[in-house]
Structures are given as structure tokens and as C-alpha cells.
Design a protein around this motif. Sequence first.
Motif, mmCIF file in Angstrom:
data_model
loop_
_atom_site.group_PDB
_atom_site.id
_atom_site.type_symbol
_atom_site.label_atom_id
_atom_site.label_comp_id
_atom_site.label_asym_id
_atom_site.label_seq_id
_atom_site.Cartn_x
_atom_site.Cartn_y
_atom_site.Cartn_z
ATOM 1 N N LEU A 221 21.035 -29.515 12.573
ATOM 2 C CA LEU A 221 20.752 -30.429 11.459
ATOM 3 C C LEU A 221 21.934 -30.488 10.494
ATOM 4 O O LEU A 221 22.249 -31.557 9.950
ATOM 5 C CB LEU A 221 19.490 -29.977 10.727
ATOM 6 N N HIS A 222 22.586 -29.349 10.281
ATOM 7 C CA HIS A 222 23.779 -29.308 9.425
ATOM 8 C C HIS A 222 24.848 -30.247 9.978
ATOM 9 O O HIS A 222 25.472 -31.015 9.228
ATOM 10 C CB HIS A 222 24.298 -27.867 9.374
ATOM 11 N N ALA A 223 25.069 -30.186 11.296
ATOM 12 C CA ALA A 223 26.082 -31.038 11.927
ATOM 13 C C ALA A 223 25.705 -32.519 11.842
ATOM 14 O O ALA A 223 26.574 -33.381 11.636
ATOM 15 C CB ALA A 223 26.261 -30.625 13.384
ATOM 16 N N VAL A 224 24.410 -32.817 11.974
ATOM 17 C CA VAL A 224 23.956 -34.213 11.893
ATOM 18 C C VAL A 224 24.207 -34.786 10.494
ATOM 19 O O VAL A 224 24.727 -35.898 10.347
ATOM 20 C CB VAL A 224 22.459 -34.303 12.265
ATOM 21 N N VAL A 225 23.826 -34.038 9.450
ATOM 22 C CA VAL A 225 24.056 -34.492 8.071
ATOM 23 C C VAL A 225 25.549 -34.679 7.816
ATOM 24 O O VAL A 225 25.975 -35.663 7.185
ATOM 25 C CB VAL A 225 23.455 -33.478 7.071
ATOM 26 N N GLN A 226 26.362 -33.750 8.335
ATOM 27 C CA GLN A 226 27.805 -33.827 8.125
ATOM 28 C C GLN A 226 28.412 -35.042 8.828
ATOM 29 O O GLN A 226 29.216 -35.774 8.238
ATOM 30 C CB GLN A 226 28.469 -32.542 8.651
ATOM 31 N N GLU A 227 28.004 -35.253 10.085
ATOM 32 C CA GLU A 227 28.614 -36.306 10.894
ATOM 33 C C GLU A 227 28.181 -37.699 10.460
ATOM 34 O O GLU A 227 29.014 -38.604 10.330
ATOM 35 C CB GLU A 227 28.241 -36.077 12.364
ATOM 36 N N TYR A 228 26.893 -37.882 10.220
ATOM 37 C CA TYR A 228 26.366 -39.229 10.005
ATOM 38 C C TYR A 228 26.221 -39.612 8.531
ATOM 39 O O TYR A 228 25.901 -40.768 8.239
ATOM 40 C CB TYR A 228 25.020 -39.382 10.706
ATOM 41 N N ALA A 229 26.455 -38.695 7.622
ATOM 42 C CA ALA A 229 26.334 -39.028 6.198
ATOM 43 C C ALA A 229 27.583 -38.633 5.417
ATOM 44 O O ALA A 229 28.288 -39.501 4.889
ATOM 45 C CB ALA A 229 25.101 -38.353 5.598
ATOM 46 N N LEU A 230 27.874 -37.354 5.364
ATOM 47 C CA LEU A 230 28.936 -36.880 4.473
ATOM 48 C C LEU A 230 30.324 -37.329 4.919
ATOM 49 O O LEU A 230 31.153 -37.724 4.079
ATOM 50 C CB LEU A 230 28.879 -35.351 4.374
ATOM 51 N N ASP A 231 30.607 -37.263 6.219
ATOM 52 C CA ASP A 231 31.938 -37.670 6.700
ATOM 53 C C ASP A 231 32.195 -39.151 6.443
ATOM 54 O O ASP A 231 33.318 -39.555 6.091
ATOM 55 C CB ASP A 231 32.075 -37.362 8.192
ATOM 56 N N LYS A 232 31.165 -39.986 6.606
ATOM 57 C CA LYS A 232 31.341 -41.426 6.352
ATOM 58 C C LYS A 232 31.621 -41.694 4.874
ATOM 59 O O LYS A 232 32.452 -42.537 4.532
ATOM 60 C CB LYS A 232 30.088 -42.180 6.799
ATOM 61 N N ILE A 233 30.913 -40.976 3.996
ATOM 62 C CA ILE A 233 31.156 -41.154 2.560
ATOM 63 C C ILE A 233 32.539 -40.644 2.177
ATOM 64 O O ILE A 233 33.251 -41.263 1.379
ATOM 65 C CB ILE A 233 30.069 -40.424 1.745
ATOM 66 N N ASN A 234 32.955 -39.524 2.763
ATOM 67 C CA ASN A 234 34.267 -38.944 2.469
ATOM 68 C C ASN A 234 35.408 -39.886 2.839
ATOM 69 O O ASN A 234 36.410 -39.973 2.136
ATOM 70 C CB ASN A 234 34.446 -37.619 3.221
#
Length: 290
Positions: free
Chosen positions: A48-61
Motif C-alpha cells: 500500500l505504501h508503494a501504491v500511494v507513492q507511485e500513483y499519488a505522491l510521485d505524480k504531484i512531485n
Amino acid sequence: VTAKTAFLFILPQYNVSVPTADGELVQYHYGLKDLVTILFYIFIAIILHAVVQEYALDKINRRLHLSKVKHSKFNESGQLVAFHLTSVIWCLYVVVTEGYVSNPRSLWENYPHVYLPFQVKFFYLCQLAYWLHALPELYFQKVRKEEIPRQLRCIALYLVHIAGAYLLNLTRLGLILLLLQYLAEFFFHMARLVYFTDENNEKLFNVWAVVFVVTRLFTLTLYILVIGFGLPRVESQAMDPERGNFFSFLFNNILFRMSVLLLVCLFQASVMWRFIHFQLRRWREYWNEQ
């Protein structure tokens, strides 16, 4: 055979039938098999950590073009916002449905609370799994060396408090304290996210400041209520580890009780002092800029 093994990983173990006025109620206690369940949910938390990072945080970054330092802090706050929001909603649902809010006396009545409802035990197992998963995530996320001691200290404090409440049969008190703590932490990390997107927007930090002070006051009041007045009135005051009664007999001793309350007050005072120091520094920097 495989189904029994799968249930060992997926579902909480040590269920017992407890007789009640309406019949029998299935509840749970803890044991070594909980470690297997926690291990399974550690892997779920990593996914779940990887999913939040890949599909939300990385796109915003990629849109914000943050520096390396801010990028690391943004990822940390983003993950914790998702976790704290989920935990606050889940914890609030548990304490309301179990009646711990409507009946504060249930926090200490019939202590020790050896037998737990399914949702209470599952919540604690998931909480332990999340904070244990945070240890390998320090490597996966390539956290800077200077940030590792702070994060290790935070992880250790959460693990000690959550595991302590779980093993010492203080799960009801632990739920309320976690709810208050996670609520304040959610607003803090949400304020950080807003600040990284717009450095001129610090209004949410003011909201966090109010929530932080209120939750500290509630936390201190709860400690005084449960430790100072609740546990000393428990009928079974004899030490009985087999029944899960580890230390309630100590609270009959007013010296021990006052010592514990003094330590709690000193700890809360130190937390408030760091908070006040932080706020004064923010205001000083603001007025210097003006």
C-alpha cells in the motif's frame, strides 16, 4: 490444510467464546501466533505504501519540482496523511461502536480487559504492522542519514506505546490516546503538504496548533481520570499475570500513583514546551520577514 495455514496469516488468532446475558460472544486474546499475522500485514503495508507513492505522491512531485530536501519531507508527510486519516476514521468507528466514548467508565471497569472484540484486536495488529513496516521503508525510500535517527525515534515510541497497551491489556485507553495523537498528527502533516505547494499558505498550521493544544489537554485529563481515579477502584487489585492483571494493585499505593501522574505531567509539559518554542520561532521569523 492450506486454508488453515492461510487463516493463520490473514485472521486474528486465539478466539474464545465468552458467555454473556444474550448468549455467547466470540472475542480474542493475544499470543505468539499474532506475530505471524503481523508479518503478513507488514507486507500488505509495504504494498500500500508503494501504491500511494507511485500513483499519488510521485505524480504531484513531478508537477511541483521540489528540491531534494522538500521532496523527502513531502513524501513523508504524504504517506503519514494517508495513514493518519485512515487510522482516525477507523479508530473513531471502533471507539464509538464499542461504546468507549459514550461510557468513559468502560476504560477502567472490569480491568484487565483480556478479551478483545475482533475489530479492536485487528486494529492493534494492523497498527503494529504499519509501524514495523516503516523500518524497511527507511531503506526503500532512501531516507537521508541525518533524518534516520529522528524517524527511528518516532517509530520506536509508537511501537512501545501501542505494544504496551496491547500486552498490558490497556487497549481501551490506548485507542482513545491513539485517536487524539493521530488527529493532531494528521493536521500537522496536512499543513506541511499545503505549505510545500504554496509557501505563503500557513493557515493550516494555525489550525494544527489549536488541535494540538486541545488534544494535549484531553490526553492529560484522560491520564488523570484513568490512572488517578479509575484504576485504583478496580475490584481485583491482586497481581495475577495469568488473568492479565499486571499492575493494577500498584495503583492502590498513593505514592506510586502520584509518581506516575507526575511523570505523565512532566512528559506532557516537555511536549508543550517544544511546541511553544516552535511557535515562537515561527512567529519571530514571520515578523522579521514583515
